[in-house]
Design a protein around this motif. Structure first.
Motif, mmCIF file in Angstrom:
data_model
loop_
_atom_site.group_PDB
_atom_site.id
_atom_site.type_symbol
_atom_site.label_atom_id
_atom_site.label_comp_id
_atom_site.label_asym_id
_atom_site.label_seq_id
_atom_site.Cartn_x
_atom_site.Cartn_y
_atom_site.Cartn_z
ATOM 1 N N ASN A 103 -42.164 72.342 106.286
ATOM 2 C CA ASN A 103 -43.101 73.459 106.254
ATOM 3 C C ASN A 103 -44.492 73.003 105.820
ATOM 4 O O ASN A 103 -45.499 73.468 106.347
ATOM 5 C CB ASN A 103 -42.576 74.547 105.312
ATOM 6 C CG ASN A 103 -43.320 75.848 105.481
ATOM 7 O OD1 ASN A 103 -44.044 76.047 106.450
ATOM 8 N ND2 ASN A 103 -43.134 76.745 104.539
ATOM 9 N N ALA A 104 -44.566 72.078 104.855
ATOM 10 C CA ALA A 104 -45.858 71.579 104.391
ATOM 11 C C ALA A 104 -46.535 70.719 105.452
ATOM 12 O O ALA A 104 -47.765 70.695 105.541
ATOM 13 C CB ALA A 104 -45.684 70.786 103.102
ATOM 14 N N LYS A 105 -45.767 70.025 106.257
ATOM 15 C CA LYS A 105 -46.359 69.228 107.343
ATOM 16 C C LYS A 105 -46.797 70.103 108.505
ATOM 17 O O LYS A 105 -47.774 69.808 109.176
ATOM 18 C CB LYS A 105 -45.341 68.190 107.835
ATOM 19 C CG LYS A 105 -45.027 67.126 106.837
ATOM 20 C CD LYS A 105 -45.783 65.903 107.167
ATOM 21 C CE LYS A 105 -45.345 64.812 106.206
ATOM 22 N NZ LYS A 105 -46.201 63.680 106.302
ATOM 23 N N LEU A 106 -46.047 71.193 108.739
ATOM 24 C CA LEU A 106 -46.373 72.088 109.851
ATOM 25 C C LEU A 106 -47.655 72.858 109.576
ATOM 26 O O LEU A 106 -48.551 72.918 110.420
ATOM 27 C CB LEU A 106 -45.209 73.054 110.091
ATOM 28 C CG LEU A 106 -45.333 73.996 111.274
ATOM 29 C CD1 LEU A 106 -45.363 73.214 112.579
ATOM 30 C CD2 LEU A 106 -44.195 74.988 111.276
ATOM 31 N N VAL A 107 -47.731 73.452 108.405
ATOM 32 C CA VAL A 107 -48.922 74.175 107.983
ATOM 33 C C VAL A 107 -49.719 73.229 107.096
ATOM 34 O O VAL A 107 -49.190 72.717 106.115
ATOM 35 C CB VAL A 107 -48.536 75.452 107.196
ATOM 36 C CG1 VAL A 107 -49.769 76.197 106.747
ATOM 37 C CG2 VAL A 107 -47.627 76.325 108.019
ATOM 38 N N PRO A 108 -50.964 72.971 107.431
ATOM 39 C CA PRO A 108 -51.726 71.982 106.640
ATOM 40 C C PRO A 108 -52.041 72.493 105.225
ATOM 41 O O PRO A 108 -53.108 73.023 104.965
ATOM 42 C CB PRO A 108 -52.988 71.764 107.454
ATOM 43 C CG PRO A 108 -53.105 72.954 108.330
ATOM 44 C CD PRO A 108 -51.732 73.490 108.545
ATOM 45 N N THR A 109 -51.072 72.362 104.346
ATOM 46 C CA THR A 109 -51.245 72.736 102.950
ATOM 47 C C THR A 109 -50.796 71.588 102.070
ATOM 48 O O THR A 109 -50.227 70.600 102.539
ATOM 49 C CB THR A 109 -50.419 73.993 102.598
ATOM 50 O OG1 THR A 109 -49.044 73.717 102.847
ATOM 51 C CG2 THR A 109 -50.856 75.189 103.402
ATOM 52 N N GLU A 110 -51.021 71.761 100.790
ATOM 53 C CA GLU A 110 -50.571 70.755 99.846
ATOM 54 C C GLU A 110 -49.083 70.931 99.573
ATOM 55 O O GLU A 110 -48.522 71.976 99.812
ATOM 56 C CB GLU A 110 -51.339 70.905 98.534
ATOM 57 C CG GLU A 110 -52.823 70.716 98.691
ATOM 58 C CD GLU A 110 -53.556 71.012 97.395
ATOM 59 O OE1 GLU A 110 -52.916 71.401 96.421
ATOM 60 O OE2 GLU A 110 -54.783 70.839 97.397
ATOM 61 N N GLY A 111 -48.472 69.897 99.075
ATOM 62 C CA GLY A 111 -47.082 70.013 98.691
ATOM 63 C C GLY A 111 -46.143 69.076 99.410
ATOM 64 O O GLY A 111 -44.975 69.012 99.059
ATOM 65 N N ALA A 112 -46.636 68.354 100.410
ATOM 66 C CA ALA A 112 -45.741 67.440 101.125
ATOM 67 C C ALA A 112 -45.298 66.300 100.218
ATOM 68 O O ALA A 112 -44.148 65.857 100.280
ATOM 69 C CB ALA A 112 -46.416 66.896 102.375
ATOM 70 N N GLY A 113 -46.182 65.830 99.354
ATOM 71 C CA GLY A 113 -45.824 64.759 98.426
ATOM 72 C C GLY A 113 -44.806 65.202 97.395
ATOM 73 O O GLY A 113 -43.887 64.458 97.054
ATOM 74 N N LEU A 114 -44.968 66.413 96.908
ATOM 75 C CA LEU A 114 -44.020 66.945 95.938
ATOM 76 C C LEU A 114 -42.646 67.163 96.570
ATOM 77 O O LEU A 114 -41.616 66.894 95.958
ATOM 78 C CB LEU A 114 -44.553 68.254 95.360
ATOM 79 C CG LEU A 114 -43.922 68.759 94.078
ATOM 80 C CD1 LEU A 114 -44.079 67.737 92.962
ATOM 81 C CD2 LEU A 114 -44.545 70.068 93.678
#
Length: 115
Positions: free
Chosen positions: A77-88
């Protein structure tokens, strides 16, 4: 976005909860061995005691697996929508994956110890 945070917190909870559940399961397996060895106990009590040990093992395995599933969904979901949180979310996947492997190894040890 709360999903990466939730998966990360669940991964950390699984790190703390896994040794506690392992201790409980180990103690319950010794109790189950004593109950099943005693010939005076009825069969249905022996079955219930063994089922309780199996359920504790499934609980200890389900918490990190749930954290991995939540982490994978949060990362996607974080990769699909450009938001923060992919690292977490990735950190949650790694932590929960390590805990899952450790819990699976412990479960294998308990199963092989019972043979």
């Amino acid at each position: 976005m709360k999903r990466p945070v939730a998966s990360f917190i669940l991964a950390l909870v699984s790190v703390i909860l896994a040794p506690i559940l392992f201790f409980i399961e180990f103690t319950a397996s010794f109790f189950a061995a004593m109950v099943t060895y005693e010939p005076a106990n009825p069969l249905w009590i022996k079955i219930i005691v063994v089922i309780v040990v199996i359920l504790i093992g499934l609980l200890s395995l389900s918490v990190p697996v749930l954290a991995v599933i939540m982490g994978v969904r949060a990362r996607a979901n974080a990769k699909l929508v450009p938001t923060e949180g992919a690292g977490l979310a990735t950190a949650a996947i790694v932590i929960a994956g390590i805990v899952t492997v450790a819990v699976a190894a412990i479960q294998l040890y308990i199963i092989l110890m019972g043979l």
